[in-house]
Design a protein around this motif. Structure first.
Motif, PDB file in Angstrom:
ATOM      1  N   PHE A   1      12.460  -4.298   5.019  1.00 47.74           N
ATOM      2  CA  PHE A   1      11.469  -3.885   6.007  1.00 47.74           C
ATOM      3  C   PHE A   1      11.366  -4.937   7.106  1.00 47.74           C
ATOM      4  O   PHE A   1      11.847  -6.060   6.971  1.00 47.74           O
ATOM      5  N   ASP A   2      10.708  -4.541   8.191  1.00 45.97           N
ATOM      6  CA  ASP A   2      10.369  -5.481   9.248  1.00 45.97           C
ATOM      7  C   ASP A   2       9.289  -6.421   8.709  1.00 45.97           C
ATOM      8  O   ASP A   2       8.228  -5.969   8.270  1.00 45.97           O
ATOM      9  N   PRO A   3       9.516  -7.738   8.723  1.00 45.85           N
ATOM     10  CA  PRO A   3       8.546  -8.658   8.106  1.00 45.85           C
ATOM     11  C   PRO A   3       7.213  -8.740   8.833  1.00 45.85           C
ATOM     12  O   PRO A   3       6.224  -9.227   8.266  1.00 45.85           O
ATOM     13  N   THR A   4       7.158  -8.284  10.086  1.00 45.28           N
ATOM     14  CA  THR A   4       5.906  -8.357  10.843  1.00 45.28           C
ATOM     15  C   THR A   4       5.244  -6.997  11.013  1.00 45.28           C
ATOM     16  O   THR A   4       4.184  -6.905  11.633  1.00 45.28           O
ATOM     17  N   ALA A   5       5.848  -5.929  10.454  1.00 46.81           N
ATOM     18  CA  ALA A   5       5.307  -4.578  10.648  1.00 46.81           C
ATOM     19  C   ALA A   5       4.127  -4.340   9.710  1.00 46.81           C
ATOM     20  O   ALA A   5       4.236  -4.533   8.499  1.00 46.81           O
ATOM     21  N   PHE A   6       2.996  -3.919  10.274  1.00 47.84           N
ATOM     22  CA  PHE A   6       1.827  -3.583   9.479  1.00 47.84           C
ATOM     23  C   PHE A   6       1.970  -2.172   8.920  1.00 47.84           C
ATOM     24  O   PHE A   6       2.497  -1.277   9.582  1.00 47.84           O
ATOM     25  N   ASP A   7       1.505  -1.989   7.697  1.00 48.42           N
ATOM     26  CA  ASP A   7       1.485  -0.668   7.069  1.00 48.42           C
ATOM     27  C   ASP A   7       0.147  -0.537   6.347  1.00 48.42           C
ATOM     28  O   ASP A   7       0.012  -0.956   5.197  1.00 48.42           O
ATOM     29  N   TYR A   8      -0.824   0.019   7.031  1.00 45.54           N
ATOM     30  CA  TYR A   8      -2.173   0.079   6.470  1.00 45.54           C
ATOM     31  C   TYR A   8      -2.291   1.078   5.325  1.00 45.54           C
ATOM     32  O   TYR A   8      -3.310   1.125   4.656  1.00 45.54           O
ATOM     33  N   GLY A   9      -1.237   1.837   5.087  1.00 50.66           N
ATOM     34  CA  GLY A   9      -1.237   2.721   3.931  1.00 50.66           C
ATOM     35  C   GLY A   9      -0.659   2.071   2.693  1.00 50.66           C
ATOM     36  O   GLY A   9      -0.605   2.703   1.633  1.00 50.66           O
ATOM     37  N   ALA A  10      -0.217   0.809   2.817  1.00 50.93           N
ATOM     38  CA  ALA A  10       0.399   0.121   1.678  1.00 50.93           C
ATOM     39  C   ALA A  10      -0.184  -1.279   1.505  1.00 50.93           C
ATOM     40  O   ALA A  10       0.511  -2.219   1.146  1.00 50.93           O
ATOM     41  N   ILE A  11      -1.495  -1.410   1.743  1.00 49.26           N
ATOM     42  CA  ILE A  11      -2.133  -2.723   1.665  1.00 49.26           C
ATOM     43  C   ILE A  11      -2.287  -3.160   0.205  1.00 49.26           C
ATOM     44  O   ILE A  11      -2.740  -2.390  -0.645  1.00 49.26           O
ATOM     45  N   MET A  12      -1.897  -4.404  -0.062  1.00 41.58           N
ATOM     46  CA  MET A  12      -2.076  -5.041  -1.371  1.00 41.58           C
ATOM     47  C   MET A  12      -1.473  -4.237  -2.521  1.00 41.58           C
ATOM     48  O   MET A  12      -2.057  -4.138  -3.602  1.00 41.58           O
ATOM     49  N   GLN A  13      -0.332  -3.666  -2.284  1.00 39.78           N
ATOM     50  CA  GLN A  13       0.339  -2.959  -3.373  1.00 39.78           C
ATOM     51  C   GLN A  13       1.051  -3.956  -4.283  1.00 39.78           C
ATOM     52  O   GLN A  13       1.678  -4.895  -3.824  1.00 39.78           O
ATOM     53  N   ALA A  14       0.946  -3.739  -5.593  1.00 38.96           N
ATOM     54  CA  ALA A  14       1.609  -4.596  -6.567  1.00 38.96           C
ATOM     55  C   ALA A  14       3.118  -4.398  -6.498  1.00 38.96           C
ATOM     56  O   ALA A  14       3.602  -3.401  -5.945  1.00 38.96           O
ATOM     57  N   PRO A  15       3.890  -5.353  -7.024  1.00 37.93           N
ATOM     58  CA  PRO A  15       5.354  -5.180  -7.035  1.00 37.93           C
ATOM     59  C   PRO A  15       5.770  -3.858  -7.645  1.00 37.93           C
ATOM     60  O   PRO A  15       5.266  -3.445  -8.700  1.00 37.93           O
ATOM     61  N   SER A  16       6.683  -3.185  -6.967  1.00 39.58           N
ATOM     62  CA  SER A  16       7.144  -1.861  -7.396  1.00 39.58           C
ATOM     63  C   SER A  16       8.568  -1.671  -6.922  1.00 39.58           C
ATOM     64  O   SER A  16       9.156  -2.555  -6.289  1.00 39.58           O
ATOM     65  N   ALA A  17       9.121  -0.499  -7.202  1.00 38.35           N
ATOM     66  CA  ALA A  17      10.477  -0.203  -6.752  1.00 38.35           C
ATOM     67  C   ALA A  17      10.562  -0.180  -5.233  1.00 38.35           C
ATOM     68  O   ALA A  17      11.557  -0.614  -4.637  1.00 38.35           O
ATOM     69  N   ALA A  18       9.518   0.323  -4.570  1.00 42.72           N
ATOM     70  CA  ALA A  18       9.510   0.388  -3.113  1.00 42.72           C
ATOM     71  C   ALA A  18       9.318  -1.000  -2.495  1.00 42.72           C
ATOM     72  O   ALA A  18       9.912  -1.323  -1.463  1.00 42.72           O
ATOM     73  N   HIS A  19       8.478  -1.796  -3.125  1.00 43.21           N
ATOM     74  CA  HIS A  19       8.198  -3.152  -2.649  1.00 43.21           C
ATOM     75  C   HIS A  19       8.327  -4.114  -3.833  1.00 43.21           C
ATOM     76  O   HIS A  19       7.341  -4.378  -4.532  1.00 43.21           O
ATOM     77  N   PRO A  20       9.525  -4.645  -4.090  1.00 41.89           N
ATOM     78  CA  PRO A  20       9.749  -5.472  -5.292  1.00 41.89           C
ATOM     79  C   PRO A  20       8.843  -6.691  -5.402  1.00 41.89           C
ATOM     80  O   PRO A  20       8.514  -7.115  -6.506  1.00 41.89           O
ATOM     81  N   PHE A  21       8.441  -7.254  -4.266  1.00 41.67           N
ATOM     82  CA  PHE A  21       7.529  -8.406  -4.271  1.00 41.67           C
ATOM     83  C   PHE A  21       6.114  -8.005  -3.877  1.00 41.67           C
ATOM     84  O   PHE A  21       5.267  -8.874  -3.664  1.00 41.67           O
ATOM     85  N   GLY A  22       5.831  -6.712  -3.771  1.00 48.58           N
ATOM     86  CA  GLY A  22       4.510  -6.241  -3.379  1.00 48.58           C
ATOM     87  C   GLY A  22       4.293  -6.334  -1.881  1.00 48.58           C
ATOM     88  O   GLY A  22       5.212  -6.621  -1.107  1.00 48.58           O
ATOM     89  N   THR A  23       3.054  -6.096  -1.463  1.00 47.78           N
ATOM     90  CA  THR A  23       2.677  -6.172  -0.049  1.00 47.78           C
ATOM     91  C   THR A  23       1.450  -7.057   0.093  1.00 47.78           C
ATOM     92  O   THR A  23       0.729  -7.328  -0.868  1.00 47.78           O
ATOM     93  N   ASP A  24       1.202  -7.501   1.333  1.00 40.90           N
ATOM     94  CA  ASP A  24       0.059  -8.391   1.562  1.00 40.90           C
ATOM     95  C   ASP A  24      -1.136  -7.622   2.106  1.00 40.90           C
ATOM     96  O   ASP A  24      -1.164  -6.387   2.068  1.00 40.90           O
ATOM     97  N   ASN A  25      -2.118  -8.342   2.640  1.00 36.15           N
ATOM     98  CA  ASN A  25      -3.358  -7.727   3.092  1.00 36.15           C
ATOM     99  C   ASN A  25      -3.207  -6.923   4.371  1.00 36.15           C
ATOM    100  O   ASN A  25      -4.153  -6.264   4.802  1.00 36.15           O
TER     101      ASN A  25
END
Length: 282
Positions: free
Chosen positions: A45-69
């Motif tokens: 993914f773009d490291p600076t792109a905001f995704d307010y539908g994926a805030i604070m998601q735990a590590p998963s297949a879509a986001h192996p390291f999770g997402t931030d705030n």
């Protein structure tokens, strides 16, 4: 009895050094540098792109390291941070290495009052903790990577110079140095063509290890807000971003911390392996 170690001993030393060297080389050159040069190839993914539908998601297949705030993918930010932290490792140490090597070689060769003056400079620098001096200088100059490089350069060259001065003094007592002077070679040729190549090995090994320390320093200053500045992806900045969410979103800070440990370990292993190989080849 000969003082030279038999070939079997040297080969054993090389075999002992080889695993550490290989592991360090794989981590530093194989992984870190590839990710640093080509982060876009491995970043999902773009490291600076905001995704307010994926805030604070735990590590998963879509986001192996999770997402931030802000919904940013932590894996992508960790990968892109490799470029910044590898730049810190190189730029924060190359200047002190070159300048300190030259000054140390001159001090070790000339001796006398230059050695006494240099000793006072060393005493003044080592009186204070290295990190405290760097933080003080950066605080005066202002936050940012450029000022951090200046601060490290102002302080860090002393350690290389002290190491080289001692090594050059040892080399000056050897027969080949006396032969070079007897043949009428000028001082520049004696220092840079004869003494320095034989004295620089410890400084090169220290330089490799110092890169690991530079990454730790850069991350520490980034965490304190004195190094790389948001929204730049840098491991210390990423850890600072997640410090307030350790109980609810540990992955935001933990994965950048793991990247620091693994990369620093790679440089340290490579430095130790290089030291063993060079020692075995003497």
């Amino acid at each position: 009895m000969s003082a030279i170690a038999p070939p079997t001993v040297l080969q054993a030393d090389r075999r002992r050094a080889l695993p550490g060297t290989l592991v360090g080389a794989v981590v530093v050159l194989g992984a870190s540098l590839i990710l640093a040069f080509f982060p876009g190839v491995f970043s999902p993914f773009d490291p600076t792109a905001f995704d307010y539908g994926a805030i604070m998601q735990a590590p998963s297949a879509a986001h192996p390291f999770g997402t931030d705030n802000f919904g940013r993918d932590v894996l992508s930010r960790v990968i892109h941070a490799y470029r910044v932290d590898m730049q810190i490792a190189v730029f924060a140490t190359t200047g002190p290495f070159i300048f300190g090597t030259i000054i140390g070689a001159l001090v070790g060769y000339v001796g006398g009052w230059t050695e006494a003056l240099f000793g006072r400079v060393v005493d003044a620098v080592i009186t204070f903790p290295f990190l405290v001096l760097v933080i003080a200088i950066v605080s005066v100059l202002g936050p940012g990577l450029g000022n951090m490089y200046i601060a490290v350069g102002v302080v860090g060259w002393v350690f290389y110079a002290r190491l080289l001065a001692g090594e050059v003094k040892i080399q000056c007592r050897l027969d080949y140095a006396d032969a070079a002077r007897a043949m009428g070679y000028n001082h520049t040729r004696i220092i840079f063509r004869h003494l320095l190549p034989n004295a620089i090995t410890p400084a090169v090994v220290y330089w490799m290890t110092d890169m690991a320390l530079a990454i730790l320093l850069g991350s520490s200053l980034g965490y304190l807000g004195l190094g790389a500045q948001p929204p730049a992806a840098e491991w210390g900045v990423l850890i600072a971003d997640g410090k307030n969410f350790m109980t609810t979103a540990w992955w935001v800070s933990v994965f950048p911390g793991i990247a620091i440990v693994v990369t620093g370990l790679g440089f340290s292993l490579a430095g130790d392996g290089l030291a063993e190989l060079l020692r075995a080849n003497r």
